[in-house]
Design a protein around this motif. Structure first.
Motif, PDB file in Angstrom:
ATOM      1  N   HIS A  12       0.830  -1.206   0.000  1.00  0.00           N
ATOM      2  CA  HIS A  12       0.000   0.000   0.000  1.00  0.00           C
ATOM      3  C   HIS A  12       0.867   1.258   0.000  1.00  0.00           C
ATOM      4  CE1 HIS A  12      -3.553  -2.429   1.823  1.00  0.00           C
ATOM      5  NE2 HIS A  12      -3.604  -2.397   0.496  1.00  0.00           N
ATOM      6  N   GLY A  13       0.532   2.182  -0.860  1.00  0.00           N
ATOM      7  CA  GLY A  13       1.291   3.419  -0.977  1.00  0.00           C
ATOM      8  C   GLY A  13       2.451   3.330  -1.946  1.00  0.00           C
ATOM      9  N   HIS A  14       2.632   2.155  -2.591  1.00  0.00           N
ATOM     10  CA  HIS A  14       3.781   1.984  -3.485  1.00  0.00           C
ATOM     11  C   HIS A  14       3.414   1.431  -4.862  1.00  0.00           C
ATOM     12  CE1 HIS A  14       6.462   2.657  -0.042  1.00  0.00           C
ATOM     13  NE2 HIS A  14       5.690   1.835   0.633  1.00  0.00           N
ATOM     14  N   HIS A 178       0.088  13.391   6.120  1.00  0.00           N
ATOM     15  CA  HIS A 178       0.996  13.113   5.009  1.00  0.00           C
ATOM     16  C   HIS A 178       1.038  11.615   4.703  1.00  0.00           C
ATOM     17  CE1 HIS A 178       3.298  17.063   4.407  1.00  0.00           C
ATOM     18  NE2 HIS A 178       2.210  17.322   5.120  1.00  0.00           N
ATOM     19  N   ARG A 179       0.891  10.797   5.735  1.00  0.00           N
ATOM     20  CA  ARG A 179       0.765   9.360   5.500  1.00  0.00           C
ATOM     21  C   ARG A 179      -0.464   9.081   4.644  1.00  0.00           C
ATOM     22  NH1 ARG A 179      -2.290   5.269   7.746  1.00  0.00           N
ATOM     23  NH2 ARG A 179      -1.347   3.188   7.861  1.00  0.00           N
ATOM     24  N   GLU A 180      -1.565   9.745   4.965  1.00  0.00           N
ATOM     25  CA  GLU A 180      -2.798   9.589   4.196  1.00  0.00           C
ATOM     26  C   GLU A 180      -2.573   9.958   2.731  1.00  0.00           C
ATOM     27  OE1 GLU A 180      -6.759   8.719   3.540  1.00  0.00           O
ATOM     28  OE2 GLU A 180      -5.896   8.665   5.543  1.00  0.00           O
ATOM     29  N   ARG A 181      -1.811  11.007   2.493  1.00  0.00           N
ATOM     30  CA  ARG A 181      -1.569  11.439   1.124  1.00  0.00           C
ATOM     31  C   ARG A 181      -0.826  10.384   0.310  1.00  0.00           C
ATOM     32  NH1 ARG A 181       0.224  17.851   1.851  1.00  0.00           N
ATOM     33  NH2 ARG A 181      -1.884  18.645   2.323  1.00  0.00           N
ATOM     34  N   THR A 182       0.107   9.670   0.932  1.00  0.00           N
ATOM     35  CA  THR A 182       0.854   8.645   0.191  1.00  0.00           C
ATOM     36  C   THR A 182      -0.036   7.508  -0.252  1.00  0.00           C
ATOM     37  OG1 THR A 182       1.491   7.337   2.152  1.00  0.00           O
ATOM     38  CG2 THR A 182       2.949   9.164   1.514  1.00  0.00           C
ATOM     39  N   TRP A 206       6.235  11.994   5.143  1.00  0.00           N
ATOM     40  CA  TRP A 206       6.061  10.541   5.232  1.00  0.00           C
ATOM     41  C   TRP A 206       6.656   9.889   3.979  1.00  0.00           C
ATOM     42  CZ3 TRP A 206       3.915   8.114   9.483  1.00  0.00           C
ATOM     43  CH2 TRP A 206       3.739   6.730   9.362  1.00  0.00           C
ATOM     44  N   PRO A 207       7.458   8.835   4.132  1.00  0.00           N
ATOM     45  CA  PRO A 207       8.059   8.203   2.951  1.00  0.00           C
ATOM     46  C   PRO A 207       7.011   7.476   2.115  1.00  0.00           C
ATOM     47  CG  PRO A 207       8.503   6.908   4.927  1.00  0.00           C
ATOM     48  CD  PRO A 207       7.862   8.189   5.388  1.00  0.00           C
ATOM     49  N   GLY A 208       7.240   7.443   0.816  1.00  0.00           N
ATOM     50  CA  GLY A 208       6.323   6.723  -0.060  1.00  0.00           C
ATOM     51  C   GLY A 208       5.940   7.535  -1.273  1.00  0.00           C
ATOM     52  N   HIS A 209       4.846   7.145  -1.865  1.00  0.00           N
ATOM     53  CA  HIS A 209       4.349   7.750  -3.095  1.00  0.00           C
ATOM     54  C   HIS A 209       4.015   9.231  -2.916  1.00  0.00           C
ATOM     55  CE1 HIS A 209       1.745   8.377  -6.580  1.00  0.00           C
ATOM     56  NE2 HIS A 209       0.787   8.772  -5.761  1.00  0.00           N
ATOM     57  N   GLN A 210       4.403  10.037  -3.896  1.00  0.00           N
ATOM     58  CA  GLN A 210       4.036  11.449  -3.901  1.00  0.00           C
ATOM     59  C   GLN A 210       2.804  11.634  -4.791  1.00  0.00           C
ATOM     60  OE1 GLN A 210       5.162  14.148  -2.275  1.00  0.00           O
ATOM     61  NE2 GLN A 210       6.587  12.898  -1.094  1.00  0.00           N
ATOM     62  N   PRO A 211       1.678  12.064  -4.223  1.00  0.00           N
ATOM     63  CA  PRO A 211       0.452  12.204  -5.011  1.00  0.00           C
ATOM     64  C   PRO A 211       0.521  13.386  -5.973  1.00  0.00           C
ATOM     65  CG  PRO A 211       0.137  13.090  -2.826  1.00  0.00           C
ATOM     66  CD  PRO A 211       1.499  12.453  -2.817  1.00  0.00           C
ATOM     67  N   ARG A 212      -0.294  13.317  -7.005  1.00  0.00           N
ATOM     68  CA  ARG A 212      -0.347  14.411  -7.969  1.00  0.00           C
ATOM     69  C   ARG A 212      -1.288  15.498  -7.476  1.00  0.00           C
ATOM     70  NH1 ARG A 212      -1.589  14.069 -14.520  1.00  0.00           N
ATOM     71  NH2 ARG A 212      -0.923  16.221 -14.948  1.00  0.00           N
ATOM     72  N   PRO A 213      -0.849  16.753  -7.413  1.00  0.00           N
ATOM     73  CA  PRO A 213      -1.754  17.839  -6.983  1.00  0.00           C
ATOM     74  C   PRO A 213      -2.747  18.195  -8.078  1.00  0.00           C
ATOM     75  CG  PRO A 213       0.595  18.439  -6.763  1.00  0.00           C
ATOM     76  CD  PRO A 213       0.514  17.241  -7.633  1.00  0.00           C
ATOM     77  N   ILE A 214      -3.981  18.484  -7.672  1.00  0.00           N
ATOM     78  CA  ILE A 214      -5.020  18.934  -8.602  1.00  0.00           C
ATOM     79  C   ILE A 214      -5.696  20.159  -8.004  1.00  0.00           C
ATOM     80  CG2 ILE A 214      -7.140  18.348  -9.816  1.00  0.00           C
ATOM     81  CD1 ILE A 214      -6.422  15.411  -9.545  1.00  0.00           C
ATOM     82  N   LEU A 259      -8.481   9.377  -5.079  1.00  0.00           N
ATOM     83  CA  LEU A 259      -8.453  10.835  -4.994  1.00  0.00           C
ATOM     84  C   LEU A 259      -8.738  11.274  -3.564  1.00  0.00           C
ATOM     85  CD1 LEU A 259      -8.447  13.640  -6.445  1.00  0.00           C
ATOM     86  CD2 LEU A 259     -10.923  13.332  -6.735  1.00  0.00           C
ATOM     87  N   LEU A 260      -7.878  12.128  -3.028  1.00  0.00           N
ATOM     88  CA  LEU A 260      -8.061  12.716  -1.705  1.00  0.00           C
ATOM     89  C   LEU A 260      -8.497  14.164  -1.891  1.00  0.00           C
ATOM     90  CD1 LEU A 260      -7.696  12.432   1.407  1.00  0.00           C
ATOM     91  CD2 LEU A 260      -5.328  13.201   1.078  1.00  0.00           C
ATOM     92  N   VAL A 261      -9.719  14.472  -1.467  1.00  0.00           N
ATOM     93  CA  VAL A 261     -10.245  15.831  -1.600  1.00  0.00           C
ATOM     94  C   VAL A 261     -10.073  16.532  -0.259  1.00  0.00           C
ATOM     95  CG1 VAL A 261     -12.245  17.241  -2.186  1.00  0.00           C
ATOM     96  CG2 VAL A 261     -11.907  15.029  -3.317  1.00  0.00           C
ATOM     97  N   GLU A 262      -9.270  17.610  -0.243  1.00  0.00           N
ATOM     98  CA  GLU A 262      -8.921  18.280   1.009  1.00  0.00           C
ATOM     99  C   GLU A 262      -9.629  19.617   1.212  1.00  0.00           C
ATOM    100  OE1 GLU A 262      -4.823  18.518   2.013  1.00  0.00           O
ATOM    101  OE2 GLU A 262      -4.550  16.351   2.055  1.00  0.00           O
TER     102      GLU A 262
END
Length: 329
Positions: A12-14, A178-182, A206-214, A259-262
């Motif tokens: 998860h996250g990778h 930031h963990r949630e974002r990964t 948090w280490p891991g995937h960097q999400p794409r900003p929208i 998608l994480l909507v903030e």
């Protein structure tokens, strides 16, 4: 199979937009001969890594392969796992669930049967499906899995119309945020939030995937001089009254499966009004602020599944009823 599920979670996250998959190989004398999981998108799948971990290749003879998802049957970034298994002296393949991807969808299991392998599917199916809510949502509903996220004070206030930035989260909260974002392919905010906060929308803590900003809103043009404009990965979208068509395009055109909507509040409410949510994450601060923008009202069809304290703040996870979910915070 439960061991394979535990291995799958390590991905998860990778691995997104691929599914997280785990695999355990049990020898004919009921000993674990090898195991593996899909570690990184574009690299070896769980079955390949499990086979590679078997030190004594004789243990593969008449072995049983337990895998949480049907082995793939098509060429992508890697060769088909089902084809690899047909060429090994294993006797039986046990799959937790079938793969809804139209490129697979039972073809992997059929390939194994045609090669004379014993095939069993549907073992711990609910648990195996729950490993990949984003993958399943994207494949079956043709849109990303959507998490709505906000923080608020004790009175449910999340902002101020004066433009003053209110702080609800603490150091622990920011770390978990930031963990949630990964865990997501992309993060979305409204144009007003991007203008007011000038955020990075990254996962630097948090280490891991960097999400794409929208950023969505206005005419869809970049905000000159902003941090997000300096990021070539930022996706700028114009205002739309058809959110469902927009999120469908995120999957079909940009390969975004989660998608994480903030925020802000207007954007969050628009997603709720459109029925576009699968999971809601709320961090509540016990203090009372001077803000006057209320957080969204929780929809009637969500239920709390987990919570934890981050210092004085309480983090709550709510899931839409009937969804496949990762229930841990």
């Amino acid at each position: 199979m439960r061991r394979a599920c535990g291995l799958a979670r390590k991905g998860h996250g990778h691995v997104s937009p691929n599914p997280a998959v785990g695999c355990v190989i049990v020898s004919a004398d009921s000993e674990i001969a090898g195991e593996g999981w899909h570690r990184q998108y574009g690299e070896g799948h769980a079955e390949v890594n499990a086979v590679a971990s078997v030190k004594n290749r004789e243990l593969l003879r008449d072995a049983t392969v337990y895998v949480t998802l049907e082995p793939c049957s098509h060429y992508g970034k890697t060769p088909p796992c089902a084809l690899m298994l047909t060429e090994l002296p294993v006797k039986r393949i046990v799959a937790g669930s079938t793969d809804p991807n139209p490129k697979v969808s039972g073809r992997g299991l059929e390939m194994l049967r045609q090669a004379g392998k014993e095939v069993v599917s549907g073992v711990l199916e609910a648990e195996c499906r729950a490993l990949n809510p984003a993958f399943l949502t994207a494949q079956e509903q043709q849109r990303p899995y959507i998490t709505l996220k906000w923080a608020c004070d004790a009175n449910g206030v999340m902002g101020s119309t004066t433009g003053e930035r209110l702080h609800f989260s603490n150091a622990q909260g920011e770390l978990w945020s930031h963990r949630e974002r990964t865990r997501h392919d992309a993060i979305m905010v409204g144009r007003r939030t991007a203008e007011a906060d000038n955020p990075r929308l990254d996962a630097r803590r948090w280490p891991g995937h960097q999400p794409r900003p929208i950023v969505i809103g206005g005419d869809g043009s970049p905000l000159a001089g902003s941090r997000l404009a300096a990021n070539s990965e930022t996706l700028w979208l114009p205002h739309t009254d058809d959110l469902r068509a927009m999120v469908t395009s995120l999957w079909k055109e940009h390969n975004i499966s989660s998608l994480l909507v903030e925020g802000g509040a207007r954007l969050l409410n628009a997603f709720i009004d459109a029925g576009l949510y699968d999971r809601i994450r709320v961090e509540r601060c016990p203090d009372i602020t001077e803000g006057d923008v209320s957080a969204p009202a929780l929809p009637a069809d969500v239920c709390p599944v987990s919570s934890m304290y981050l210092g004085r703040n309480k983090l709550e996870i709510m899931l839409r009823k009937g969804k496949w979910q990762l229930k841990k915070v």
